[in-house]
Design an enzyme around this catalytic site. Structure first.
Site: not given
Length: 404
Positions: A225-227, A330-331, A322, A182-183, A159
């Site tokens: 990840m994933g804001r 992930q990238r 844990r 990736i999101d 974006e």
């Protein structure tokens, strides 16, 4: 009556032949536009890196410079790569050969031949925002584009990168976008480059984690990840068989999480895996941040939710817990088969859009078909998980009924 000499007649015939040759060449020139319609394409990658970017650059280049296709087109292309995303177009000095060598790379079929096999981006990337209100460098950007003789900018990104491409388009520059994140949260497309590989990484890492979790009868909380969008956590958790999945779209209740874990205790299962998106948050709380530093697009760095959840679970239930943050893993790595295919399709589509003069638009996958959508429809909002369709709010996991 005057008679022409042999020399005069030969000159006349030669003049006629030259005339018709001129007419023929002019016709070919007009019909095929080899010189009139030559265009320079600049391609760049912006924002976070991911597998599939190199493939997209490869197929933009191969499609644009393909000689067989070129014989059927009314234009020809030159392709250059811009290094370090928008920063390359801002910092380059077109009059300095060293600066040109640093920030621009001529691309052809031979150079990019093997690029789709590798992760990351060979062109480099950055989070530079040339339209940052606090440091607006749009005039420098426009001036450099003009001096470099660039006709079209192909921007590969999410974006933020595509938002800059749209701002550039509004200033009169021809731009085309390719979706990458990736999101997988870009509006206007069912798929963005990098998502499938990232889901595979999550699945593979959790598969490995199960052996140690089972050996020690532990609970593991894995942070992805994933804001704002929970697609990575949701699909990664579903594919790896996670017991609980926490996503930003649905704030969670820790008491309910602990109850679900206590219910599982005593059965034949000796461990549990929880997958939590970095943007997930408990009811009534905000996202966890690792740094208050704001980047050029106005974002802070998120993280720390997995440790918080793990500590809370252990403190409330006495179950050994844990946490693990997958972060930039992930990238990384080579692109999956699906990401290689989508990079190919989107790269080819970008060149088709240029030929068709579909500027200010983004290549898109919708219902299995490649198409394009206006950039202005892809920015300012995100494609979030529909928690009614895809999420079980009581079990904190993917839905177990699909057809309603």
């Amino acid at each position: 009556m005057l008679k022409a000499s042999r020399k005069q007649m030969a000159r006349a015939r030669q003049g006629t032949e030259e005339y018709y040759q001129f007419i023929y060449l002019t016709s070919e020139f007009i019909n095929h536009g080899r010189l009139l319609m030559k265009m320079k394409i600049a391609v760049l990658t912006g924002g976070g890196d991911c597998p599939g970017l190199n493939g997209a650059v490869k197929w933009v280049t191969k499609s644009a410079t393909d000689q067989w296709l070129g014989s059927k087109r009314s234009m020809s292309f030159e392709v250059i790569g811009i290094t370090d995303g928008w920063r390359g177009l801002v910092d380059v000095d077109p009059d300095d050969p060293k600066s040109l060598a640093k920030y621009t790379r001529p691309l052809d079929e031979e150079i990019v031949r093997t690029w789709d096999r590798y992760g990351g981006t060979n062109l480099g990337t950055s989070r530079t925002n040339p339209f940052n209100p606090k440091n607006d460098r749009s005039e420098i950007l426009l001036d450099n584009i003009k001096k470099l003789g660039i006709d079209v900018v192909v921007a590969i990104g999410g974006e933020d990168t595509l938002g800059a491409a749209y701002s550039l388009h509004k200033l009169g520059i021809k731009t085309v976008g390719i979706p990458k994140t990736i999101d997988n949260d870009l509006v206007g497309t069912d798929y963005s480059i990098g998502f499938d590989t990232a889901v595979n990484v999550i699945t593979e890492e959790i598969d490995r984690l199960r052996t140690t979790a089972g050996s020690h009868s532990r609970i593991f909380v894995v942070e992805t990840m994933g804001r704002h969008a929970g697609w990575l956590a949701l699909h990664g958790g579903e594919c790896s068989g996670a017991y609980i999945i926490l996503i930003p779209e649905h704030p969670f209740n820790l008491d309910e999480i602990c109850t679900l874990l206590q219910e599982r205790k005593g059965r034949e299962i000796r461990y549990a895996i929880l997958v939590v998106s970095e943007g997930a948050k408990p009811v009534g709380q905000k996202e966890f941040i690792t740094s208050s530093k704001i980047d050029e697009f106005g974002h802070v760095a998120l993280g720390g939710i997995a440790k918080f959840v793990a500590d809370e679970i252990e403190g409330r239930t006495s179950l050994e817990t844990r946490h693990l943050i997958l972060s930039h893993l992930q990238r990384g790595g080579t692109p999956s088969a699906h990401d290689r295919l989508m990079a190919r399709w989107f790269g080819i589509a970008a060149v088709d859009m240029i030929i068709n003069e579909d500027f200010g638009r983004m290549a898109s996958l919708q219902r299995g078909e490649i198409t394009s959508v206006p950039l202005k429809e892809c920015i300012g909002k995100l494609k979030l998980v529909d928690t009614v369709k895809y999420y079980d709010k009581e079990r904190y996991n993917g839905r177990r009924s699909i057809i309603s």
